[in-house]
Scaffold this active site. Structure first.
Site, PDB file in Angstrom:
ATOM      1  NE  ARG A  23     -17.797 -13.157  13.526  1.00  0.00           N
ATOM      2  CZ  ARG A  23     -17.897 -11.883  13.921  1.00  0.00           C
ATOM      3  NH1 ARG A  23     -18.815 -11.074  13.410  1.00  0.00           N
ATOM      4  NH2 ARG A  23     -17.047 -11.406  14.809  1.00  0.00           N
ATOM      5  CG  ASN A  48      -0.329   5.448  -1.178  1.00  0.00           C
ATOM      6  OD1 ASN A  48      -1.346   6.006  -1.565  1.00  0.00           O
ATOM      7  ND2 ASN A  48       0.834   6.071  -1.071  1.00  0.00           N
ATOM      8  CG  HIS A  62      10.969   4.275  -3.326  1.00  0.00           C
ATOM      9  ND1 HIS A  62       9.879   3.628  -3.858  1.00  0.00           N
ATOM     10  CD2 HIS A  62      12.000   3.992  -4.178  1.00  0.00           C
ATOM     11  CE1 HIS A  62      10.226   2.987  -4.953  1.00  0.00           C
ATOM     12  NE2 HIS A  62      11.523   3.182  -5.177  1.00  0.00           N
ATOM     13  CE  LYS A  72       7.336   5.962   2.858  1.00  0.00           C
ATOM     14  NZ  LYS A  72       8.364   5.365   1.989  1.00  0.00           N
ATOM     15  CG  HIS A 119       9.549   1.436   3.273  1.00  0.00           C
ATOM     16  ND1 HIS A 119       8.497   1.276   2.407  1.00  0.00           N
ATOM     17  CD2 HIS A 119       9.581   0.321   4.039  1.00  0.00           C
ATOM     18  CE1 HIS A 119       7.899   0.120   2.645  1.00  0.00           C
ATOM     19  NE2 HIS A 119       8.536  -0.480   3.635  1.00  0.00           N
TER      20      HIS A 119
HETATM   21  C1  LIG Z   1       3.911   6.602  -3.766  1.00  0.00           C
HETATM   22  C2  LIG Z   1       2.966   7.056  -4.846  1.00  0.00           C
HETATM   23  C3  LIG Z   1       3.182   6.757  -6.160  1.00  0.00           C
HETATM   24  N1  LIG Z   1       2.301   7.201  -7.101  1.00  0.00           N
HETATM   25  C4  LIG Z   1       2.526   6.819  -8.480  1.00  0.00           C
HETATM   26  C5  LIG Z   1       3.920   7.035  -9.010  1.00  0.00           C
HETATM   27  C6  LIG Z   1       4.082   5.910  -9.991  1.00  0.00           C
HETATM   28  O1  LIG Z   1       3.528   6.286 -11.222  1.00  0.00           O
HETATM   29  C7  LIG Z   1       3.243   4.794  -9.407  1.00  0.00           C
HETATM   30  C8  LIG Z   1       4.049   3.785  -8.631  1.00  0.00           C
HETATM   31  O2  LIG Z   1       4.932   4.552  -7.799  1.00  0.00           O
HETATM   32  P1  LIG Z   1       6.250   3.874  -7.319  1.00  0.00           P
HETATM   33  O3  LIG Z   1       6.915   3.193  -8.469  1.00  0.00           O
HETATM   34  O4  LIG Z   1       7.032   4.874  -6.519  1.00  0.00           O
HETATM   35  O5  LIG Z   1       5.669   2.767  -6.347  1.00  0.00           O
HETATM   36  P2  LIG Z   1       6.557   1.787  -5.488  1.00  0.00           P
HETATM   37  O6  LIG Z   1       7.791   1.387  -6.209  1.00  0.00           O
HETATM   38  O7  LIG Z   1       5.637   0.736  -5.005  1.00  0.00           O
HETATM   39  O8  LIG Z   1       7.020   2.667  -4.272  1.00  0.00           O
HETATM   40  C9  LIG Z   1       6.255   2.687  -3.090  1.00  0.00           C
HETATM   41  O9  LIG Z   1       6.767   1.651  -2.313  1.00  0.00           O
HETATM   42  C10 LIG Z   1       7.958   1.999  -1.635  1.00  0.00           C
HETATM   43  C11 LIG Z   1       8.534   0.758  -0.986  1.00  0.00           C
HETATM   44  C12 LIG Z   1       7.653   3.091  -0.695  1.00  0.00           C
HETATM   45  O10 LIG Z   1       7.973   3.086   0.497  1.00  0.00           O
HETATM   46  C13 LIG Z   1       6.954   4.249  -1.243  1.00  0.00           C
HETATM   47  O11 LIG Z   1       5.948   4.663  -0.329  1.00  0.00           O
HETATM   48  C14 LIG Z   1       6.330   4.096  -2.561  1.00  0.00           C
HETATM   49  O12 LIG Z   1       7.142   4.866  -3.414  1.00  0.00           O
HETATM   50  O13 LIG Z   1       2.317   5.414  -8.531  1.00  0.00           O
HETATM   51  C15 LIG Z   1       1.181   7.923  -6.790  1.00  0.00           C
HETATM   52  O14 LIG Z   1       0.394   8.277  -7.681  1.00  0.00           O
HETATM   53  N2  LIG Z   1       0.953   8.229  -5.493  1.00  0.00           N
HETATM   54  C16 LIG Z   1       1.796   7.837  -4.502  1.00  0.00           C
HETATM   55  O15 LIG Z   1       1.545   8.157  -3.331  1.00  0.00           O
END
Ligand SMILES: Cc1cn([C@H]2C[C@H](O)[C@@H](COP(=O)(O)OP(=O)(O)O[C@H]3O[C@H](C)C(=O)[C@H](O)[C@H]3O)O2)c(=O)[nH]c1=O
Length: 183
Positions: A23, A48, A62, A72, A119
């Site tokens: 499957r 997430n 980050h 994480k 990360h």
């Molecule tokens: C992490 C997070 C972000 N947000 C909001 C903040 C921004 O408006 C949007 C995207 O956030 P960000 O630009 O920080 O997302 P990434 O650039 O993918 O960063 C992530 O990916 C990198 C590699 C990581 O390790 C972090 O866990 C995480 O910051 O989601 C939320 O609402 N909740 C959350 O838990």
């Protein structure tokens, strides 16, 4: 689940045991008892999922400052990524050293990144999807970031970087006297 240490203390690769049949596939992503040796009572209040459309895009680097410092557990659930953690722990013998690993939907490896690490990852395929289990909830007020191309880190991304967010584009280079963080 088999734990594989890396050269950065606490940063751990978790080898899962995918089960396949006619499957498809099944894999256990997290099991508190199986990961007791990694960290007793591991608990993830926030999970997430990110999708990165374009091959070559980088998200990161980050982390969250204390008291919102987070560990994480990361799994690639679609495509392939090059996942990187940077040791920011004040006083660490591997301070500012990085370790990278390829994670892939088809592969068994997951990545456990303790508090005190930054990360980030580069998508190696279009539509790369990453599942993150966080030991602390997101706190915008405690967000920290490093430049993905900071010469002091010299992260060797496999592909030419094709896209970063505005936040990552304008991230400040590391101060020469950056002391690290106390997670
Ligand atoms: C992490 C997070 C972000 N947000 C909001 C903040 C921004 O408006 C949007 C995207 O956030 P960000 O630009 O920080 O997302 P990434 O650039 O993918 O960063 C992530 O990916 C990198 C590699 C990581 O390790 C972090 O866990 C995480 O910051 O989601 C939320 O609402 N909740 C959350 O838990």
């Amino acid at each position: 689940m088999v734990l594989h240490p890396t050269p950065l203390a606490g940063l751990t690769l978790i080898e899962t045991s995918p089960i396949s049949d006619e499957r498809g596939r099944f894999v256990r992503v997290f099991c508190e008892s199986e990961l007791e040796a990694l960290r007793p009572g591991l608990h993830f209040p926030q999970i997430n999922l990110s999708t990165t459309y374009q091959r070559g895009s980088v998200r990161g680097m980050h982390f969250q400052h204390p008291p919102a410092a987070e560990a994480k557990l990361i799994r690639c659930v679609r495509g392939r990524v090059f996942d990187v953690a940077v040791d920011l722990r004040a006083g660490s013998s591997t301070f500012l050293q990085w370790f990278g690993v390829e994670l892939a939907e088809e592969a068994p490896l997951q990545f456990f990144i303790p508090e005190g690490f930054a990360h980030g990852f580069q998508a190696l395929t279009d539509d790369a999807q990453l599942l993150y289990l966080h030991t602390a909830s997101w706190s915008r007020a405690h967000e920290g970031g490093l430049r993905y191309d900071d010469p002091r880190l010299a992260i060797d991304w496999p592909l030419t970087v094709s896209q970063v967010s505005e936040r990552d584009r304008i991230a400040a280079p590391l101060d020469q006297d950056f002391p690290g963080i106390h997670p």
